[in-house]
Design a protein around this motif. Sequence first.
Motif, PDB file in Angstrom:
ATOM      1  N   GLY A 318       0.823  -1.201   0.000  1.00  0.00           N
ATOM      2  CA  GLY A 318       0.000   0.000   0.000  1.00  0.00           C
ATOM      3  C   GLY A 318       0.858   1.252   0.000  1.00  0.00           C
ATOM      4  N   ALA A 319       0.283   2.340  -0.500  1.00  0.00           N
ATOM      5  CA  ALA A 319       0.977   3.616  -0.567  1.00  0.00           C
ATOM      6  C   ALA A 319       0.900   4.331   0.776  1.00  0.00           C
ATOM      7  N   ALA A 320       1.777   5.291   0.968  1.00  0.00           N
ATOM      8  CA  ALA A 320       1.805   6.095   2.192  1.00  0.00           C
ATOM      9  C   ALA A 320       0.604   7.034   2.236  1.00  0.00           C
ATOM     10  N   ASP A 321       0.209   7.405   3.475  1.00  0.00           N
ATOM     11  CA  ASP A 321      -0.826   8.416   3.647  1.00  0.00           C
ATOM     12  C   ASP A 321      -0.467   9.318   4.824  1.00  0.00           C
ATOM     13  N   GLU A 322      -1.371  10.225   5.184  1.00  0.00           N
ATOM     14  CA  GLU A 322      -1.103  11.221   6.222  1.00  0.00           C
ATOM     15  C   GLU A 322      -2.006  11.077   7.444  1.00  0.00           C
ATOM     16  N   PHE A 323      -2.741   9.986   7.555  1.00  0.00           N
ATOM     17  CA  PHE A 323      -3.664   9.814   8.672  1.00  0.00           C
ATOM     18  C   PHE A 323      -2.897   9.311   9.892  1.00  0.00           C
ATOM     19  N   TRP A 324      -3.050  10.004  11.007  1.00  0.00           N
ATOM     20  CA  TRP A 324      -2.178   9.821  12.160  1.00  0.00           C
ATOM     21  C   TRP A 324      -2.050   8.379  12.626  1.00  0.00           C
ATOM     22  N   LEU A 325      -3.157   7.653  12.705  1.00  0.00           N
ATOM     23  CA  LEU A 325      -3.122   6.275  13.185  1.00  0.00           C
ATOM     24  C   LEU A 325      -3.274   5.254  12.061  1.00  0.00           C
ATOM     25  N   SER A 326      -3.099   5.680  10.833  1.00  0.00           N
ATOM     26  CA  SER A 326      -3.099   4.722   9.730  1.00  0.00           C
ATOM     27  C   SER A 326      -1.836   3.881   9.787  1.00  0.00           C
ATOM     28  N   PRO A 327      -1.950   2.555   9.639  1.00  0.00           N
ATOM     29  CA  PRO A 327      -0.736   1.732   9.565  1.00  0.00           C
ATOM     30  C   PRO A 327       0.175   2.109   8.399  1.00  0.00           C
ATOM     31  N   PHE A 328      -0.349   2.893   7.445  1.00  0.00           N
ATOM     32  CA  PHE A 328       0.434   3.328   6.288  1.00  0.00           C
ATOM     33  C   PHE A 328       0.943   4.767   6.453  1.00  0.00           C
ATOM     34  N   TYR A 329       0.867   5.307   7.668  1.00  0.00           N
ATOM     35  CA  TYR A 329       1.250   6.690   7.902  1.00  0.00           C
ATOM     36  C   TYR A 329       2.688   6.932   7.436  1.00  0.00           C
ATOM     37  N   ARG A 330       2.811   7.753   6.405  1.00  0.00           N
ATOM     38  CA  ARG A 330       4.080   8.232   5.858  1.00  0.00           C
ATOM     39  C   ARG A 330       5.058   7.126   5.503  1.00  0.00           C
ATOM     40  N   GLN A 331       4.546   5.955   5.103  1.00  0.00           N
ATOM     41  CA  GLN A 331       5.453   4.916   4.621  1.00  0.00           C
ATOM     42  C   GLN A 331       4.765   4.025   3.587  1.00  0.00           C
ATOM     43  N   GLN A 332       5.415   3.863   2.448  1.00  0.00           N
ATOM     44  CA  GLN A 332       4.976   2.834   1.503  1.00  0.00           C
ATOM     45  C   GLN A 332       5.231   1.489   2.178  1.00  0.00           C
ATOM     46  N   SER A 333       4.243   0.621   2.166  1.00  0.00           N
ATOM     47  CA  SER A 333       4.262  -0.506   3.103  1.00  0.00           C
ATOM     48  C   SER A 333       3.973  -1.842   2.443  1.00  0.00           C
ATOM     49  N   VAL A 334       4.380  -2.883   3.149  1.00  0.00           N
ATOM     50  CA  VAL A 334       3.952  -4.246   2.870  1.00  0.00           C
ATOM     51  C   VAL A 334       3.116  -4.697   4.060  1.00  0.00           C
ATOM     52  N   ALA A 335       2.046  -5.429   3.794  1.00  0.00           N
ATOM     53  CA  ALA A 335       1.139  -5.908   4.839  1.00  0.00           C
ATOM     54  C   ALA A 335       1.157  -7.431   4.846  1.00  0.00           C
ATOM     55  N   LEU A 336       1.497  -8.000   5.993  1.00  0.00           N
ATOM     56  CA  LEU A 336       1.518  -9.452   6.150  1.00  0.00           C
ATOM     57  C   LEU A 336       0.259  -9.863   6.899  1.00  0.00           C
ATOM     58  N   HIS A 337      -0.651 -10.459   6.162  1.00  0.00           N
ATOM     59  CA  HIS A 337      -1.976 -10.802   6.692  1.00  0.00           C
ATOM     60  C   HIS A 337      -2.033 -12.300   6.973  1.00  0.00           C
ATOM     61  N   PHE A 338      -2.573 -12.648   8.143  1.00  0.00           N
ATOM     62  CA  PHE A 338      -2.659 -14.049   8.557  1.00  0.00           C
ATOM     63  C   PHE A 338      -4.118 -14.410   8.792  1.00  0.00           C
ATOM     64  N   THR A 339      -4.640 -15.322   7.981  1.00  0.00           N
ATOM     65  CA  THR A 339      -5.976 -15.866   8.190  1.00  0.00           C
ATOM     66  C   THR A 339      -5.825 -17.180   8.937  1.00  0.00           C
ATOM     67  N   TRP A 340      -6.220 -17.148  10.213  1.00  0.00           N
ATOM     68  CA  TRP A 340      -6.001 -18.283  11.101  1.00  0.00           C
ATOM     69  C   TRP A 340      -7.220 -19.210  11.126  1.00  0.00           C
ATOM     70  N   LYS A 341      -6.965 -20.451  11.438  1.00  0.00           N
ATOM     71  CA  LYS A 341      -8.045 -21.367  11.771  1.00  0.00           C
ATOM     72  C   LYS A 341      -8.682 -20.918  13.091  1.00  0.00           C
ATOM     73  N   PRO A 342      -9.939 -21.306  13.359  1.00  0.00           N
ATOM     74  CA  PRO A 342     -10.616 -20.841  14.578  1.00  0.00           C
ATOM     75  C   PRO A 342     -10.072 -21.527  15.824  1.00  0.00           C
ATOM     76  N   LEU A 343      -8.802 -21.256  16.110  1.00  0.00           N
ATOM     77  CA  LEU A 343      -8.093 -21.832  17.254  1.00  0.00           C
ATOM     78  C   LEU A 343      -7.527 -20.679  18.076  1.00  0.00           C
ATOM     79  N   GLN A 344      -8.417 -19.890  18.681  1.00  0.00           N
ATOM     80  CA  GLN A 344      -7.985 -18.632  19.285  1.00  0.00           C
ATOM     81  C   GLN A 344      -6.955 -18.803  20.403  1.00  0.00           C
ATOM     82  N   PRO A 345      -7.081 -19.752  21.329  1.00  0.00           N
ATOM     83  CA  PRO A 345      -6.032 -19.872  22.348  1.00  0.00           C
ATOM     84  C   PRO A 345      -4.655 -20.140  21.749  1.00  0.00           C
TER      85      PRO A 345
END
Length: 418
Positions: A318-345
């Motif tokens: 994703g591209a950088a943005d200016e929103f204070w609490l955006s995970p992309f705040y002022r940085q071009q970024s890579v996002a590592l997303h994990f879709t887990w099995k329903p094993l919360q503990p």
Amino acid sequence: MKNWAGNLQYSSGTVERPESLTELARIVERAPLVKALGSRHSFNRVGDTEGVHVLLDALPQQIVLNKERSTVKVSGGVSYGALCRTLEQSGMAIHNLASLPHISVAGAVQTGTHGSGVNNPSLAGAVESIDLVRPSGELATLTRADGEEFFASVVGLGALGIVTGLELTVQPSFQMRQRVLENLPWERALAAFPEIVSSAYSVSLFTDYAGGTISQVWLKALASEPPLADLFGATAAKRPRHPLPDMSAENCTIQLDEPGPWLDRLAHFRHEFTPSKGEELQSEFILPLEHAPAALQAVRGLADKLAPLLFVSEIRTGAADEFWLSPFYRQQSVALHFTWKPLQPEVEALLPELEDLLRPFGARPHWGKLFSPAGHNWETLYPRFAAFRSLASSHDPEGKFRNGLLDAVLGVPAASGR
């Protein structure tokens, strides 16, 4: 009430469905604790409250296009799927979509939700104005001309008000193609990562980090972008694919390089196949793009622990943005997303180790997914974090919009209801 994934039950004792902004304002003014719920696609308690939950689906749902301004005004509870269909009928589009089009606009923007593409901002990047109900019941509108408070409020975690409407930038409708490539060698992926994630308008990689290859690469290309026969050793899928290898692709958006409208390509899943439930968990960590190869190699070292808990992991940008609490705040970024099995503990037991592994790379958790609130130095990760905390305390000194998760993140307990 439970969230979409079914992994948590909300704590509210009262649920209200206001039918007008006036009624909503009155509820907010009177409630000691209150939060709004949209499509309930968050996997943590960012939207929870022990007070009053307000559901916005009974409010007038508006989608008003202004072609002269190239904007659309939407009610906060509108889903991206409904918005996209209306825009396409008028020959317009928005710049990107998350993997599911069923999520609400307000909830997605407030938590920093995103699609993919090195030059594509998160969904918040389209916001030109935001309408909020303050703790007093006052209705407020902020635009980009309001400067800092606007940039603090767009990705606001519900801490600055209940979002009732947003104005988004739109553009002319466009055509896309989607192709899935298979079995990208890890060695080549890490060596040529910038070229790979820049090879189409939107690129997603799917893996469980085990073995020598990345199982799938989804390329969402503009009509003007030339199709790729292969990609650093990956080969084109011969049939439509689902991100999970054993699942039917029936619910997925159109593939095999068939051209068509943007709204039928940018998301991974079709809007007409509404998910009835999501028996999964999700976490996501966003970090500077330049750290991607080293971070991915580090995560591969956890493959033996990750793979048994994973349905799949998606790698996006994703591209950088200016929103204070955006995970992309002022940085071009890579996002590592994990879709887990329903094993919360088991997932929650592994998360601290995964977060420790990613901490040297400056990883910022997605606000609507599973993470360890106490496991991060928020002021280091977000340069404007202290200013946001001060603004939240100023607008909501009694903590009407706060909850346990926000208290843990912002570090200042709410004054009332505790």
